[in-house]
Design an enzyme around this catalytic site. Structure first.
Site, PDB file in Angstrom:
ATOM      1  N   GLU A 205       0.791  -1.225   0.000  1.00  0.00           N
ATOM      2  CA  GLU A 205       0.000   0.000   0.000  1.00  0.00           C
ATOM      3  C   GLU A 205       0.827   1.281   0.000  1.00  0.00           C
ATOM      4  O   GLU A 205       0.409   2.280  -0.558  1.00  0.00           O
ATOM      5  CB  GLU A 205      -0.931   0.009   1.221  1.00  0.00           C
ATOM      6  CG  GLU A 205      -2.110  -0.935   1.116  1.00  0.00           C
ATOM      7  CD  GLU A 205      -3.097  -0.538   0.042  1.00  0.00           C
ATOM      8  OE1 GLU A 205      -3.474   0.645  -0.009  1.00  0.00           O
ATOM      9  OE2 GLU A 205      -3.488  -1.406  -0.747  1.00  0.00           O
TER      10      GLU A 205
ATOM     11  N   SER B 170     -49.597 -29.726  21.900  1.00  0.00           N
ATOM     12  CA  SER B 170     -49.780 -30.459  23.155  1.00  0.00           C
ATOM     13  C   SER B 170     -48.648 -30.232  24.147  1.00  0.00           C
ATOM     14  O   SER B 170     -48.758 -30.648  25.310  1.00  0.00           O
ATOM     15  CB  SER B 170     -49.918 -31.955  22.868  1.00  0.00           C
ATOM     16  OG  SER B 170     -51.117 -32.211  22.145  1.00  0.00           O
TER      17      SER B 170
END
Length: 750
Positions: free
Chosen positions: A187, A453
């Protein structure tokens, strides 16, 4: 230039003394001078010859050498003057050329200086203009890095990092040196020498962009990138670029190169929601940035050019090609040896995909949802100690995913959820879906579904608390209440059955009768007391589980059966502390206190254990023979399938269904959910001591009568499957000893 010879005086011709002598005017050979250059007429030649002859004195011998020399001198003077003029003209031309060039150079330097001065003034004015939009320099300061929340399991292992960054802040000296060097190499190679702006890099980028005809390369330094990330918006304008330059100079003046590099590495965006190298290391490689290898460091550095494009998770081939460029740059700059570069190229980085799919992320997300209730705003990095057990979490995730993979087509289920709590309500495992990378919705916490249930234990507890016992008998037969006729799953009826038997077989007719006898409001308040917090519709259909609940909610409501009757508040956070060890929160308190009498707990445990022994939950029976209780649940049209069960140590809820609430292919609570529950609980109990279910009593046989006849009521519908041949044998109608004796033998009762 040759000096011009002095002109000789003219010699006039004379005659001799004797008068008889005649003047001979003819020219001899010696009297003819060399012809001059250029063309002469004969007349001119004759005149010259006459003059020349008359110059000779009489009686003297002519001296041709002098005459010849005179002529030659004249010719030489003429030729010399011509060459000298040419040489002089050349010198003059050269001088004039030099003079003109000098004047041109002076003018060029002058106007260059003028233009340079005015250009500098213009640049300063432009910079000053755009810099004026910045706050006063006295207010310039680097903003604090967004705080990170490090979420760890009960054994201290990392579950996830959360916050705006997704990773910890690491010191530069804690990182392997090749990681920051990789960033510099690819960079900003002159990072250590420039003053925040790299003129060489800018010129190179300008040349490349001009020759390419488009923007292909940027000239920003790491300092400029940091300035943009810290202070500015990412728009591409002259204003932003100039402000970036100003702030870059300020950063270089205020901070050292190492400090700037450390800030950059901890804040730069690296794709997939990761800000900073530590977040990226955990996101892509499942490790701290402190432990990165050379190829992994090169891969992360390669992300800076375009995080999405070069993401190893999305485009592994592009990421590898980019990493190879980084490795070449590192070797060229001398950061790694040729051997290290060769080894890194031969063994490229491998992405760990579990980070994005791991079920622990569901637990981490829930932590972040509840965290503000404990510490408010977060201003610095913190560590959250959770109750999650990695072993139990892994077991739950494995069982759920395997079940979905094998039964997705046959049973028509696409999603599921598992949550496990201990007797204090601490969440030990939480799986909120099939794949976190595909769906981050936490179904274990937020999906409200009909429990079917699985809601019936609250109905039976309400009945027990209103004077009934596990041996109370009710008639399983067709009934109609207010125009509603609940039916059993098999459409069969068993006649007179005990409450224990009716619960184990999940008989809808008996549950509806009990709800009416004790009152729907009583059933709802009983469920709320144990931990159900969702709104419940107070009609008789509630007894069959038509009101929606979440898996976490109903699991916490079953915990009192496991711990002897004490209500719990489901929780996942044990402690919150800062990175320097200061405790911000530590859990204390025992939850809701006692919510069920110990005798009622024992009775319910007797009944719920029968479900696993001879009822609809036989597939959930644990291999270890540990005492356990539970209940199956299937909602209307088979949209939801549940099993919620517990031991004296843990409670687990399992749900299967579809997010769009479409029906499954007859998936029931006694099938897939019961199987998964068994697998989860078998592994979760490895190493745990066997614990009896609390309060199992030595009960006398008792048959109670209905409290009141069954009149009309407004109801809905519900169903639950019944196995065709219960294990252990069905008692004859009115036989109240079969289930009781079986459970007494199981739990050691008399």
């Amino acid at each position: 230039m040759a000096t011009r010879a002095k002109r000789q005086p003219r010699i006039e011709p004379t005659f001799g003394d004797t008068g008889s002598s005649l003047l001979d005017l003819r020219l001899g050979p010696r009297d003819r001078p060399t012809a001059p250059s250029g063309k002469k007429t004969s007349k001119t030649k004759s005149r010259k010859s006459t003059k020349t002859s008359s110059k000779k004195p009489a009686g003297k011998k002519s001296t041709p050498s002098r005459r010849s020399q005179t002529k030659k001198s004249t010719a030489s003077r003429r030729g010399g003057r011509s060459g000298s003029k040419r040489r002089s003209q050349k010198r003059k031309n050269r001088f004039q050329a030099r003079t003109a060039f000098g004047r041109l150079l002076k003018r060029g330097l002058y106007w260059s200086m003028v233009l340079g001065i005015w250009g500098s003034i213009a640049v300063v004015c432009i910079i000053g203009y755009y810099a004026a939009f910045l706050p006063p320099t006295s207010e310039w300061q680097v903003p604090a890095r967004p705080p990170n929340v490090k979420i760890v399991a009960s054994n201290g292992s990392l579950i996830a990092n959360r916050g705006d960054t997704g990773g910890e802040a690491v010191r530069l000296e804690q990182l392997p040196p090749y990681l920051p060097n990789a960033v510099i190499a690819i960079e900003d190679r002159r990072y250590r020498s420039h003053i925040g702006v790299d003129p060489i890099g800018l010129a190179r980028a300008l040349y490349i962009n001009v020759t390419a005809g488009r923007l292909t390369q940027g000239g920003s330094t790491l300092t400029q990138q940091l300035a943009k990330n810290l202070f500015l918006e990412p728009d591409r304008t002259i204003k932003r670029k100039i402000q970036e330059l100003v702030l870059a100079f300020w950063l270089e003046a205020e901070y050292s190169k190492d400090e700037i590099l450390e800030m950059y590495l901890n804040r730069v965006y690296l794709g997939s929601g990761a800000y900073g190298v530590d977040a990226a290391a955990r996101r892509y490689f499942g490790k701290s940035a402190r432990l990165l290898t050379i190829p992994e460091a090169a891969t992360i550095a390669g992300l800076l050019k375009a995080p999405s494009r070069y993401s190893p998770a999305r485009n592994p081939d592009l990421a590898e090609d980019r990493a190879q460029l980084v490795l070449a740059a590192m070797h060229e700059e001398g950061y790694i040896t040729a051997g290290e570069a060769k080894n890194a190229l031969a063994a490229p980085a491998q992405v760990v995909r579990r980070y994005t799919t791991a079920s622990e992320n569901y637990a981490a997300d829930w932590v972040m949802d509840v965290l503000p209730h404990f510490v408010g705003s977060i201003e610095k990095d913190i560590i959250v100690d959770t109750t999650i057990d990695p072993g139990m979490q892994g077991a739950a995730e494995t069982a759920l995913r395997a079940a979905l993979s094998e039964n997705r087509q046959t049973l028509g289920v696409s999603q599921g959820a598992v949550v496990t709590l201990d007797t204090a309500g601490a969440v030990k495992a939480m799986v909120g879906g099939a794949d976190y990378s595909k769906s981050q919705f936490n179904r274990a916490v937020y999906a409200k579904r009909q429990p079917g249930s699985a809601f019936k234990p609250f109905v039976y507890l309400a009945a027990l608390e209103n004077g009934m016992t596990p041996q109370s008998v009710r008639q399983d037969k067709p009934i109609t209440i207010g125009g509603w006729s609940p039916k059993n799953y098999t459409k069969q009826h068993y006649g007179a059955v005990t409450l224990t038997r009716s619960l184990s077989l999940s008989l809808n007719t008996v549950a509806a009768q009990l709800a009416y006898e004790v009152g729907v409001g009583t059933v709802a308040s009983t469920a709320q007391r144990l931990g159900i917090t969702s709104d419940m519709k107070k009609n008789l259909s509630l007894s069959l589980g038509t009101s929606e609940v979440t898996p976490l909610e109903i699991a916490s409501a079953y915990v009192p059966f496991s711990n002897g009757g004490y209500g719990v508040l489901p929780h996942i956070i044990r402690r919150i502390r800062t990175v320097d060890g200061k405790t911000l929160y530590s859990r204390s308190g025992d939850g809701r206190g006692r919510v069920v009498a110990r005798g009622a707990v024992g009775n319910m445990n007797l009944m719920m254990a029968e479900t696993l022994m001879t009822g609809t939950g036989r597939k959930a029976r644990l291999d270890s023979g540990r005492p356990a209780g539970g209940k199956t649940g299937t909602s209307q049209d088979f949209r939801d399938a549940w099993f919620i069960g517990y031991t004296g140590n843990l409670t687990t809820a399992v749900w299967f269904g579809n997010d769009n609430n479409s029906p499954t292919k007859k998936a029931t609570g006694g099938s897939l959910p019961a199987i998964v529950w068994k697998e989860v609980m078998d592994k979760a109990h490895d190493g745990l001591p066997v614990a009896d279910l609390p309060g199992v009593p030595n009960l006398p046989a008792n048959v109670s009568a209905p409290r009141k006849p069954v009149p009309n009521a407004t109801v809905g519908s519900g169903s639950e499957p019944i196995p065709p041949a219960p294990i252990g044998g069905d008692p004859e109608p009115g036989d109240r000893r079969g289930p009781l004796n079986l459970l007494r033998n199981l739990f050691g009762g008399g």
